[in-house]
Scaffold this motif. Structure first.
Motif, mmCIF file in Angstrom:
data_model
loop_
_atom_site.group_PDB
_atom_site.id
_atom_site.type_symbol
_atom_site.label_atom_id
_atom_site.label_comp_id
_atom_site.label_asym_id
_atom_site.label_seq_id
_atom_site.Cartn_x
_atom_site.Cartn_y
_atom_site.Cartn_z
ATOM 1 N N TRP A 218 0.835 -1.208 0.000
ATOM 2 C CA TRP A 218 0.000 0.000 0.000
ATOM 3 C C TRP A 218 0.868 1.255 0.000
ATOM 4 N N SER A 235 -3.180 0.558 -4.674
ATOM 5 C CA SER A 235 -2.909 0.577 -3.235
ATOM 6 C C SER A 235 -3.550 -0.634 -2.565
ATOM 7 N N VAL A 236 -2.918 -1.790 -2.756
ATOM 8 C CA VAL A 236 -3.396 -3.029 -2.139
ATOM 9 C C VAL A 236 -3.285 -2.912 -0.626
ATOM 10 N N PRO A 242 -10.840 -1.506 -2.207
ATOM 11 C CA PRO A 242 -11.419 -2.761 -2.706
ATOM 12 C C PRO A 242 -12.941 -2.724 -2.775
ATOM 13 N N ASP A 257 -8.992 -7.556 -1.595
ATOM 14 C CA ASP A 257 -7.907 -7.151 -2.487
ATOM 15 C C ASP A 257 -7.856 -8.049 -3.717
ATOM 16 N N LEU A 261 -8.249 -6.745 -7.608
ATOM 17 C CA LEU A 261 -7.252 -6.955 -8.659
ATOM 18 C C LEU A 261 -7.845 -7.732 -9.831
#
Length: 300
Positions: A218, A235-236, A242, A257, A261
């Protein structure tokens, strides 16, 4: 020492929305932005400097001040987002009605690339796991604590010198509202700041950043999206993104997450840009439960 350069922005370029992301909201001691002008103080490889961008007759006039003036003016087009290449994004965006609409509405917003890692890293570390109000309050206090006047007439302060930060005991940061965990991550990053600033690209910077204890995907994504204009940086690990992506792209009120993605995969190369567009459009998932409280670690 001053240096000046004239830049030609693309049609529909949005000056304020593009540059506002480089500063913390409300007040940033290191810069300011208005409808027609922008200031940024920086520690460059050639020394301290400040950059002024002004809208004038359809052009941007870039003026640098101080020993770092030439360095700042040379990359003023990148800082203004003028090196941001949309590439195949319009075609990718057309596949989803919401993304296509946001891409048209906010086509004038470009991704800046400051070439400055530590300044953005300071903000990103402070923003870990706390509200924006808490993080920005701490950022302003730290900048003022280490404050050195920036060159030029704007009355700005330079970002903190990494060497000075690295030499500061962690307990000094406690009154600024920063607990030991974030402070130690910041101090570790400050020690290797010179090497971080020499990273050739976003991928190398991400590898080096995530090798530092306390800095994860992140934080690295938040840094490289601004320092390198990385349109693919996601920005995981974010608390909200999310859910926002799942809601906007699939109508799902909550997302992980992994699901985020998966939904962003069709936009590879521009995944971070899609997230930024959703934020610009005010898109958010339905909210359930209480909000995160605003705290002050300085009182603990």
């Amino acid at each position: 020492m001053t240096t000046t350069r004239r830049l030609q922005p693309p049609d529909g370029y949005h000056f304020t929305r593009t540059l506002r992301s480089l500063l913390v909201v409300r007040h940033d001691p290191c810069g300011r932005v208005g409808d027609r002008d922008f200031w940024l103080a920086a520690r460059t490889p050639e020394g301290p400097g400040s950059l002024h961008l002004a809208c004038a007759g359809g052009e941007l006039v870039a003026t640098g001040h101080g020993p770092g003036a030439a360095w700042l003016v040379d990359r003023a087009d990148a800082i203004a987002g003028l090196r941001d290449d949309l590439g195949d994004f319009p075609a990718l965006a057309a596949a989803h009605p919401l993304v296509a609409r946001l891409a048209r509405t906010f086509s004038g917003i470009r991704l800046p690339a400051t070439g400055q890692i530590f300044h953005r890293l300071l903000r990103a570390v402070l923003e870990q796991k706390v509200t924006g109000i808490e993080a920005h309050r701490a950022y302003r206090a730290i900048v003022r604590h280490f404050g050195e006047p920036a060159p030029g007439p704007a009355g700005l302060l330079l970002p903190p010198d990494p060497a000075a930060v690295a030499a500061t005991p962690y307990w000094v940061f406690h009154p600024f509202g920063v607990e030991q965990r974030r402070t130690q991550a910041l101090l570790r990053a400050a020690v290797v700041a010179a090497r971080l600033e020499q990273c050739a690209d976003s991928a190398e910077a991400t590898r080096r950043l995530t090798a530092i204890a306390g800095i994860g995907p992140w934080t690295a994504a938040e840094v490289v999206r601004t320092a390198y204009g990385d349109a693919d940086a996601v920005s995981v690990g974010d608390f909200h993104i999310p859910n926002t992506v799942a809601w906007a792209l699939a109508g799902e009120a909550r997302g992980t997450d992994a699901r985020m993605l998966e939904l962003l995969e069709p936009y590879a190369g521009h995944r971070g840009r899609v997230c930024d567009l959703l934020a610009a459009g005010g898109i958010s998932a339905p909210k359930f439960g209480p909000r995160m409280p605003i705290r002050s670690f300085a009182r603990f």
